[in-house]
Structure formats: C-alpha cells, structure tokens
Design a protein around this motif. Sequence first.
Motif, PDB file in Angstrom:
ATOM      1  N   GLY A  46       1.914 -13.459   1.152  1.00 35.50           N
ATOM      2  CA  GLY A  46       2.584 -12.738   0.074  1.00 35.50           C
ATOM      3  C   GLY A  46       3.263 -11.490   0.593  1.00 35.50           C
ATOM      4  O   GLY A  46       3.479 -11.331   1.799  1.00 35.50           O
ATOM      5  N   LYS A  47       3.565 -10.603  -0.320  1.00 36.57           N
ATOM      6  CA  LYS A  47       4.254  -9.355  -0.012  1.00 36.57           C
ATOM      7  C   LYS A  47       3.283  -8.185  -0.088  1.00 36.57           C
ATOM      8  O   LYS A  47       2.361  -8.185  -0.905  1.00 36.57           O
ATOM      9  CB  LYS A  47       5.399  -9.118  -1.001  1.00 36.57           C
ATOM     10  CG  LYS A  47       6.432 -10.226  -1.036  1.00 36.57           C
ATOM     11  CD  LYS A  47       7.288 -10.153   0.191  1.00 36.57           C
ATOM     12  CE  LYS A  47       8.428 -11.174   0.116  1.00 36.57           C
ATOM     13  NZ  LYS A  47       9.122 -11.282   1.365  1.00 36.57           N
ATOM     14  N   THR A  48       3.514  -7.180   0.731  1.00 39.17           N
ATOM     15  CA  THR A  48       2.653  -5.995   0.722  1.00 39.17           C
ATOM     16  C   THR A  48       2.663  -5.312  -0.639  1.00 39.17           C
ATOM     17  O   THR A  48       1.637  -4.778  -1.064  1.00 39.17           O
ATOM     18  CB  THR A  48       3.079  -4.993   1.813  1.00 39.17           C
ATOM     19  OG1 THR A  48       4.460  -4.659   1.640  1.00 39.17           O
ATOM     20  CG2 THR A  48       2.848  -5.569   3.204  1.00 39.17           C
ATOM     21  N   GLU A  49       3.782  -5.365  -1.324  1.00 39.89           N
ATOM     22  CA  GLU A  49       3.880  -4.719  -2.638  1.00 39.89           C
ATOM     23  C   GLU A  49       2.980  -5.377  -3.692  1.00 39.89           C
ATOM     24  O   GLU A  49       2.688  -4.782  -4.730  1.00 39.89           O
ATOM     25  CB  GLU A  49       5.334  -4.720  -3.128  1.00 39.89           C
ATOM     26  CG  GLU A  49       5.878  -6.118  -3.372  1.00 39.89           C
ATOM     27  CD  GLU A  49       7.389  -6.167  -3.482  1.00 39.89           C
ATOM     28  OE1 GLU A  49       7.869  -7.034  -4.246  1.00 39.89           O
ATOM     29  OE2 GLU A  49       8.073  -5.365  -2.831  1.00 39.89           O
ATOM     30  N   ASP A  50       2.514  -6.598  -3.428  1.00 43.79           N
ATOM     31  CA  ASP A  50       1.641  -7.303  -4.365  1.00 43.79           C
ATOM     32  C   ASP A  50       0.171  -6.894  -4.231  1.00 43.79           C
ATOM     33  O   ASP A  50      -0.653  -7.255  -5.066  1.00 43.79           O
ATOM     34  CB  ASP A  50       1.746  -8.817  -4.160  1.00 43.79           C
ATOM     35  CG  ASP A  50       3.150  -9.346  -4.432  1.00 43.79           C
ATOM     36  OD1 ASP A  50       3.872  -8.724  -5.238  1.00 43.79           O
ATOM     37  OD2 ASP A  50       3.520 -10.372  -3.822  1.00 43.79           O
ATOM     38  N   ILE A  51      -0.162  -6.158  -3.164  1.00 45.42           N
ATOM     39  CA  ILE A  51      -1.555  -5.756  -2.922  1.00 45.42           C
ATOM     40  C   ILE A  51      -1.726  -4.317  -3.422  1.00 45.42           C
ATOM     41  O   ILE A  51      -1.161  -3.387  -2.845  1.00 45.42           O
ATOM     42  CB  ILE A  51      -1.912  -5.829  -1.411  1.00 45.42           C
ATOM     43  CG1 ILE A  51      -1.459  -7.156  -0.783  1.00 45.42           C
ATOM     44  CG2 ILE A  51      -3.404  -5.580  -1.225  1.00 45.42           C
ATOM     45  CD1 ILE A  51      -2.072  -8.405  -1.374  1.00 45.42           C
ATOM     46  N   SER A 132       6.096  -8.543   4.540  1.00 49.64           N
ATOM     47  CA  SER A 132       5.464  -9.861   4.465  1.00 49.64           C
ATOM     48  C   SER A 132       4.090  -9.847   5.117  1.00 49.64           C
ATOM     49  O   SER A 132       3.901  -9.279   6.199  1.00 49.64           O
ATOM     50  CB  SER A 132       6.364 -10.871   5.171  1.00 49.64           C
ATOM     51  OG  SER A 132       5.877 -12.174   5.025  1.00 49.64           O
ATOM     52  N   ILE A 133       3.122 -10.508   4.476  1.00 39.18           N
ATOM     53  CA  ILE A 133       1.760 -10.626   4.992  1.00 39.18           C
ATOM     54  C   ILE A 133       1.567 -12.067   5.439  1.00 39.18           C
ATOM     55  O   ILE A 133       1.726 -13.003   4.645  1.00 39.18           O
ATOM     56  CB  ILE A 133       0.702 -10.274   3.918  1.00 39.18           C
ATOM     57  CG1 ILE A 133       0.933  -8.882   3.360  1.00 39.18           C
ATOM     58  CG2 ILE A 133      -0.705 -10.428   4.486  1.00 39.18           C
ATOM     59  CD1 ILE A 133       0.128  -8.598   2.112  1.00 39.18           C
TER      60      ILE A 133
END
Length: 136
Positions: A46-51, A132-133
């Motif tokens: 996922g994206k870092t902004e989602d964590i 991106s993770i």
Amino acid sequence: MAEPSRRTVITAAAGLVTLTGCAKYGEPTNPSPGTPQGAPANTVLGKTEDIPVGGGVIFAANRIVVTQPVKGTFKAFSSICTHLSCPVATVAHGTINCDCHGSKYAITDGSVVRGPAPRPLPPKQITITGDSITET
C-alpha cells in the motif's frame, strides 16, 4: 469378519479426538509441500499515507501488519497471534490487538503488552520507496 471390540472403537475415537485437537486456528489442515504461506515477497502492500501515525493497517491476505509508531517510521510484523495463531483484528491505541483471547502487542516493536501471547509478533521486512510500501 469379526466386529471390533468396544475397547478398539473407544481407543480409535480417542486417537481421532487427540489428532483433531492439535490443529491450530488459521492454519491450513493439509498444506501442499512447497506451497508458500501468504503472498509472495516483493509485494506492494500500500501507500505510506494509508498508515496512520500511532496506528497501523493489517494486510490480511499477506499476513502482515504495518505500523507507523512515529511520523515517518514504519514497522512490519506478522499478523498471526503467537498464542493460538488467530489473525490479529485491529490496531488501536498503540497496540496490535487479537480478539480471540485478548492479546495485545506494541506497535513499536511487536512485543507483548498483554497476554496470553507467549512471544512477540515476528518482524517482517518491508521497503519504503517514495510513498510505496513493499514486503521484501
């Protein structure tokens, strides 16, 4: 053909019950040899902004939980509880939580905050590239 004795039937039934009781929740009962558990490595999660800062996200299909204890620091752990192999259910208030029996783990290092879990969550390897993770 002779009928089995009562003792033979009871002994066989007890053996079946014993074998059945050894299975763990969340584990396949007949895994194929050579079949990897979870998703393959190098998978974009996922994206870092989602964590969320101070929280985390569980990627159930990959059996991984990614946390962000402080802004810009990301950690990853197995999402399978070390107590009885239940999948963890939530990340809230600084802990990764298993609803099966109430175990809680720290989002900073996966250590046990509250049992009955006997061990910390094993760490997983991730790579952050841009936003991106990726599980590596």
